[in-house]
Design an enzyme around this catalytic site. Structure first.
Site, short mmCIF file in Angstrom:
data_model
loop_
_atom_site.label_atom_id
_atom_site.label_comp_id
_atom_site.label_asym_id
_atom_site.label_seq_id
_atom_site.Cartn_x
_atom_site.Cartn_y
_atom_site.Cartn_z
N HIS A 1 25.79 15.76 43.61
CA HIS A 1 25.67 16.53 42.38
C HIS A 1 26.23 15.72 41.22
O HIS A 1 27.12 14.90 41.39
CB HIS A 1 26.41 17.87 42.49
CG HIS A 1 25.96 18.70 43.65
ND1 HIS A 1 24.80 19.45 43.62
CD2 HIS A 1 26.49 18.88 44.89
CE1 HIS A 1 24.65 20.07 44.78
NE2 HIS A 1 25.66 19.74 45.57
N THR B 1 26.21 23.80 34.94
CA THR B 1 25.62 23.21 36.13
C THR B 1 26.57 23.40 37.32
O THR B 1 27.69 23.86 37.16
CB THR B 1 25.33 21.71 35.92
OG1 THR B 1 26.55 21.04 35.56
CG2 THR B 1 24.31 21.52 34.81
N TYR B 2 26.13 23.00 38.51
CA TYR B 2 26.88 23.22 39.76
C TYR B 2 28.30 22.65 39.65
O TYR B 2 28.48 21.46 39.36
CB TYR B 2 26.14 22.56 40.91
CG TYR B 2 26.72 22.84 42.27
CD1 TYR B 2 26.64 24.12 42.83
CD2 TYR B 2 27.36 21.83 43.00
CE1 TYR B 2 27.16 24.38 44.10
CE2 TYR B 2 27.89 22.09 44.26
CZ TYR B 2 27.80 23.36 44.80
OH TYR B 2 28.32 23.62 46.03
N PRO B 3 29.33 23.49 39.87
CA PRO B 3 30.70 23.03 39.61
C PRO B 3 31.37 22.24 40.73
O PRO B 3 32.30 21.47 40.47
CB PRO B 3 31.46 24.34 39.35
CG PRO B 3 30.72 25.37 40.14
CD PRO B 3 29.28 24.94 40.14
N ARG B 4 30.93 22.42 41.97
CA ARG B 4 31.62 21.73 43.09
C ARG B 4 31.11 20.30 43.20
O ARG B 4 30.39 19.95 44.13
CB ARG B 4 31.40 22.49 44.39
CG ARG B 4 32.05 23.88 44.42
CD ARG B 4 31.69 24.62 45.68
NE ARG B 4 32.22 25.98 45.70
CZ ARG B 4 33.37 26.34 46.27
NH1 ARG B 4 34.12 25.43 46.86
NH2 ARG B 4 33.76 27.60 46.25
#
Length: 276
Positions: free
Chosen positions: A214, A142-145
């Site tokens: 996120h 999934t989105y890392p940032r």
């Protein structure tokens, strides 16, 4: 030229600089002092154990942060204790307490970067670029940032689907990509979570209040293909942290043993894992 001096100011710089200056002054004013400890070896039927002398009347003194219950500042005091206790019998008391330890929380970017550095020597920039590739190109993370370490509360079924992929497909592929060097295969762990129905509502994992833009970094339901060795390492790290979160806490037994000789007390501490 006009006699002005440059001064760093700012809501972050000023207090940070003050902390550094204060610590530097403490270092400059530090004076080392020798201290002594008394360690004893006790014989019992089953073998031996060691204990460290401590002062039962010790009280913390904020003015002298170097004081400890087990420290003696005079050699003759330590020697007197040694002579008084040498070859003497001790009266032993024990206290045992059960404790538990939960798995670490899911990864956000910062904790993933720290773990990547500690485990593999990757820089923060390297770990981010690997995680970004796993997200964008391979679509397996999934989105890392993100700065969140929780998942949405409606994500239980998604997690179960992901665990199914890890059990059936991802384990074999990842093992092949890492040359079997990833330790225990991930498949049996995923299978154990699913068979025991351990994916349950849990505010430590599923918590909308702890999510901003996120959620935590976790594997997706896409099985990995053609990962580089470095990418496979980061993916494996995230997968294992993800699965660990659903396992029950490890159980330990902490034991404190006090061995008393006359008015002198020695402490022995031990920790035994009862259930992994």
């Amino acid at each position: 030229d006009g006699g002005f001096y440059l001064t760093t100011v700012g809501r972050v710089q000023t207090p940070t600089l003050a902390i550094v200056v204060e610590r530097e002054e403490q270092i400059k004013q530090f004076v080392s002092r020798p201290y002594f400890e008394v360690h004893a070896q006790f014989d019992v039927e089953a073998g031996q154990y060691s204990g460290r002398w401590f002062d039962t009347n010790f009280k913390k003194n904020d003015e002298d942060a170097e004081r400890r219950a087990e420290r003696l500042w005079e050699r003759n005091q330590a020697e007197a204790i040694r002579q008084a206790c040498q070859s003497q019998q001790a009266v032993v008391t024990e206290e045992t307490k059960p404790t538990t330890q939960s798995a670490p929380m899911l990864f956000d970017l910062t904790s993933l970067q720290r773990e990547g550095n500690a485990r593999f020597g990757f820089s923060a920039k390297t770990t981010l670029s690997l995680a970004q590739a796993l997200y964008e190109r391979h679509k397996v993370l999934t989105y890392p940032r993100t700065d969140s370490r929780a998942l949405p509360e409606d994500y239980l079924s998604t997690v179960q689907d992901t665990l199914g992929i890890l059990r059936d497909e991802a384990s074999e592929r990842l093992s092949a990509m890492t040359g079997g060097s990833g330790g225990n295969p991930i498949g049996p762990h995923a299978a154990k979570i699913l068979s025991n129905d351990w994916v349950q509502p849990n505010k430590r994992i599923f918590n909308d209040a702890k999510i901003s833009d996120h959620f935590a970094i976790i594997p997706t339901s896409q099985a990995p293909k053609n990962l580089s060795e470095a990418e496979a390492k980061i993916y494996d790290l995230v997968v294992r942290r993800f699965m660990a979160a659903f396992f029950p806490p490890a159980e330990f037994r902490n034991t404190t043993r006090i061995s008393q000789i006359d008015r002198h007390h020695f402490k022995t501490e031990g920790k035994v894992m009862v259930k992994p």
